[in-house]
Design an enzyme around this catalytic site. Structure first.
Site, PDB file in Angstrom:
ATOM      1  N   LYS A 280      15.685  71.206  86.601  1.00 29.07           N
ATOM      2  CA  LYS A 280      15.413  69.900  85.991  1.00 29.07           C
ATOM      3  C   LYS A 280      14.414  69.118  86.835  1.00 29.07           C
ATOM      4  O   LYS A 280      14.323  69.343  88.043  1.00 29.07           O
ATOM      5  CB  LYS A 280      16.722  69.089  85.919  1.00 29.07           C
ATOM      6  CG  LYS A 280      17.725  69.583  84.901  1.00 29.07           C
ATOM      7  CD  LYS A 280      18.949  68.687  84.870  1.00 29.07           C
ATOM      8  CE  LYS A 280      19.977  69.168  83.871  1.00 29.07           C
ATOM      9  NZ  LYS A 280      19.551  69.037  82.469  1.00 29.07           N
ATOM     10  N   ARG A 354      26.978  75.676  77.104  1.00 30.23           N
ATOM     11  CA  ARG A 354      27.450  76.523  76.010  1.00 30.23           C
ATOM     12  C   ARG A 354      27.861  77.905  76.515  1.00 30.23           C
ATOM     13  O   ARG A 354      28.713  78.558  75.921  1.00 30.23           O
ATOM     14  CB  ARG A 354      26.377  76.607  74.917  1.00 30.23           C
ATOM     15  CG  ARG A 354      25.063  77.159  75.398  1.00 30.23           C
ATOM     16  CD  ARG A 354      23.914  76.828  74.458  1.00 30.23           C
ATOM     17  NE  ARG A 354      23.393  75.483  74.658  1.00 30.23           N
ATOM     18  CZ  ARG A 354      22.398  74.940  73.960  1.00 30.23           C
ATOM     19  NH1 ARG A 354      21.823  75.624  72.994  1.00 30.23           N
ATOM     20  NH2 ARG A 354      21.982  73.717  74.214  1.00 30.23           N
TER      21      ARG A 354
HETATM   22  N1  BES Z   1      24.063  68.697  80.963  1.00 32.20           N
HETATM   23  C1  BES Z   1      22.887  68.838  80.206  1.00 32.20           C
HETATM   24  C2  BES Z   1      22.798  67.850  79.060  1.00 32.20           C
HETATM   25  C3  BES Z   1      22.459  66.443  79.415  1.00 32.20           C
HETATM   26  C4  BES Z   1      21.181  66.114  79.830  1.00 32.20           C
HETATM   27  C5  BES Z   1      23.397  65.451  79.289  1.00 32.20           C
HETATM   28  C6  BES Z   1      20.876  64.793  80.116  1.00 32.20           C
HETATM   29  C7  BES Z   1      23.090  64.137  79.562  1.00 32.20           C
HETATM   30  C8  BES Z   1      21.820  63.814  79.990  1.00 32.20           C
HETATM   31  C9  BES Z   1      22.814  70.245  79.609  1.00 32.20           C
HETATM   32  O1  BES Z   1      23.338  71.256  80.374  1.00 32.20           O
HETATM   33  C10 BES Z   1      21.373  70.541  79.410  1.00 32.20           C
HETATM   34  O2  BES Z   1      20.681  70.639  80.383  1.00 32.20           O
HETATM   35  N2  BES Z   1      20.946  70.682  78.163  1.00 32.20           N
HETATM   36  C11 BES Z   1      19.597  70.933  77.853  1.00 32.20           C
HETATM   37  C12 BES Z   1      19.558  71.948  76.741  1.00 32.20           C
HETATM   38  C13 BES Z   1      18.208  72.510  76.483  1.00 32.20           C
HETATM   39  C14 BES Z   1      17.747  73.329  77.654  1.00 32.20           C
HETATM   40  C15 BES Z   1      18.266  73.339  75.227  1.00 32.20           C
HETATM   41  C16 BES Z   1      18.952  69.631  77.427  1.00 32.20           C
HETATM   42  O3  BES Z   1      19.610  68.813  76.768  1.00 32.20           O
HETATM   43  O4  BES Z   1      17.813  69.389  77.798  1.00 32.20           O
HETATM   44 MN    MN Z   2      21.943  72.001  81.768  1.00 34.25          MN
END
Ligand code: BES
Ligand code: MN
Ligand code: ZN
Length: 502
Positions: A280, A354
């Site tokens: 990230k 997931r």
């Molecule tokens: N934990 C995150 C989701 C999230 C991101 C929650 C920001 C709250 C704030 C999750 O594991 C994630 O990183 N999801 C990705 C999915 C994507 C790679 C398809 C996302 O939401 O960017």
């Molecule tokens: Mn994630």
């Protein structure tokens, strides 16, 4: 915090503070009328001078009002009487508690739960009042040194109940509010703890410690070896990128009949989500310590039902690990085999939630649950779509979805349903495995749920995406304890009229 109910008259009540409502514009509630006449019109004279209109959340503190034995009177604006709903009521309550906190009042008598709202009855309002008082006094300072800690003076709250015959019900309402608040605080504390303290093993030992308080609750903790035997290849693929060992926490609560089918609650417990190799960006990455808030809401809800000895069976299932980049971590393109046998191409290692949930869903099948609800900070897309007010809800069973929507409304911890149509499933196609773990830029919350639905075919299942509601950012940064109120309400509703406070 000690909360009790009582039938008292405002004009003769001794207390550090009486809290009474004023409607917009300058309309006295009945307790205020009583105080006004006892003080020969003092309250109305102040309102006439224009010190307070009665707008929602306005407050005015009066000291040493003549002929009134209480030390102070706190006037709280309740907004327009004809619009007085539970949302407005909660705003007024929050303002009242804040103001009591600011002036270091130790005990107060509230004349607010008496005011009728259109949507809830008095007992239901009292339950939310107790929750609001606890919430208003919540602070997370266990990691500050002595000088950083601030003390909250408010220790005792009495809620006035005008009709004596309602007292018994009101007492149950307070105990339910206390129990929900304890669940919310449990979840908030876990959420607020940083990733270096709140690790998967910390979550597991907390679950064990909590369960010791309740005779009907047992905890089993599965370790990596156990999960290898179960062939949880998707979950373990995320865990192997971290030095923290993973855990699968299973909390069984049997307050119902022996052969009643349980409700299963499955909570995402990523104790820190760096994204893994698909790392990230660094801005606000600290907030990814909150990526275990689904797990925290399961632990919190178990505390709530344990406190109340609810006559129901519930199983909490928490897959927990870190998502870190490491030589052993998942790489984009890796293909893993889930416990269900279905294979998954990991196109983005940041879609890890997931991967751990799918194996936990398969694991839940052995309990033959009457319903399975998973709770997860799953997608940033959910925050984009719905913001921070409702959580996202997707389900393969409309009756279950409706029950959760209703529970959200009644607990003021709302959910909003999104479609789980087959058309979206196509976005998960992979050339190399049964499915990919991402579905492209469109409808990210829905495709994440589509992914999970492939592991819930044998289940009555609903998914709550709590990415927008589990914590607040900015200067109020901190876990909210949501959706413990919604989940508790859903379980109360399963326990019949008494616990619905009808
Ligand atoms: N934990 C995150 C989701 C999230 C991101 C929650 C920001 C709250 C704030 C999750 O594991 C994630 O990183 N999801 C990705 C999915 C994507 C790679 C398809 C996302 O939401 O960017
Ligand atoms: Mn994630
Ligand atoms: Zn995550």
């Amino acid at each position: 915090m000690d909360i009790s109910v009582k039938t008292t008259s405002a004009a003769s009540q001794r207390s550090a503070c009486l809290v009474v409502g004023i409607f917009d514009r300058r309309k006295l509630s009945s307790a205020a009328v009583e105080l006004d006449s006892a003080s020969s019109g003092y309250l109305s004279s102040i309102l006439q001078r224009g010190d307070m209109e009665g707008k929602v959340g306005q407050t005015l503190l009066l000291h040493a009002v003549e002929a009134i034995p209480a030390q102070r009177i706190l006037l709280v604006g309740c907004g327009k009487e004809k619009d007085f709903t539970i949302r407005q009521y909660k705003k007024a309550m929050a303002a009242a508690v804040k103001s009591l906190k600011d002036c270091n009042v130790r005990d107060a008598v509230f004349y607010l739960a008496d005011l009728p709202t259109k949507d809830l009855n008095q007992a239901q309002r009292i339950k939310l009042t107790a929750q609001a008082i606890h919430r208003g006094c919540y602070q997370f300072d266990q990691l500050k040194s002595k000088n950083g800690k601030s003390k909250i003076a408010l220790q005792k709250a009495v809620l006035n109940v005008a009709d004596k015959h309602q007292l018994t019900k009101a007492r149950l309402a307070v105990s339910m509010g206390n129990a929900v608040a304890l669940g919310v605080n449990t979840a908030s504390d876990l959420g607020n703890l940083p990733g270096n303290i709140c690790t998967p093993s910390y979550l597991a030992s907390t679950a064990q410690k909590n369960a010791k308080r309740y005779p009907d609750m047992k905890v089993k903790v599965l370790k990596q070896k156990d999960m290898e035997e179960l062939k949880m290849g998707a979950f373990l693929s995320v865990a192997k990128g971290s030095r923290q060992p993973p855990r699968l926490i299973v909390i069984e609560y049997n307050g119902g009949n022996k052969d009643d089918k349980p409700v299963a609650l499955v909570g995402k417990g990523i104790t820190f989500d760096s994204g893994g190799i698909s790392i990230k960006p660094s801005a606000a990455m600290d907030e990814m310590k909150f990526d275990m808030c689904g797990a925290a809401s399961v632990l919190g809800t178990m505390v709530t039902i344990g406190e109340l000895k609810l006559p129901i069976n519930v199983v909490g299932i928490v897959p927990t690990c870190e998502n870190m980049p490491d030589g052993a971590a998942n790489k984009p393109g890796d293909i893993v085999t889930s416990m269900s046998g279905q294979t998954i191409e990991v196109l983005n290692t940041d879609a890890e939630g997931r991967l751990i949930l799918c194996d936990a869903l398969t694991y839940s099948e052995q309990f033959k649950p009457r319903a399975v609800i998973d709770i997860a900070t799953l997608t940033g897309a959910c925050v984009v779509a719905l913001g921070k007010h409702p959580c996202g809800l997707l389900s393969n069973d409309q009756a279950l979805a409706q029950e959760l929507l209703d529970a959200g409304t009644h607990s003021d911890d709302r959910a909003w349903q999104l479609p789980l149509w087959d058309e979206y499933q196509d976005q998960l196609k992979s050339n190399f495995a049964d499915m990919a773990n991402i579905g492209g830029p469109q409808a990210g919350t829905i495709t994440a749920a589509c992914f999970l639905s492939r592991f819930a075919k044998k289940l009555k299942w609903a998914h709550l995406d709590i990415a927008g509601v589990a914590w607040e950012s900015g200067h109020n940064k901190g876990a909210t304890g949501r959706p413990v109120p919604l989940l508790s309400q859903y379980l109360f509703d399963k326990c019949g009229k008494k616990y619905q406070l009808k």
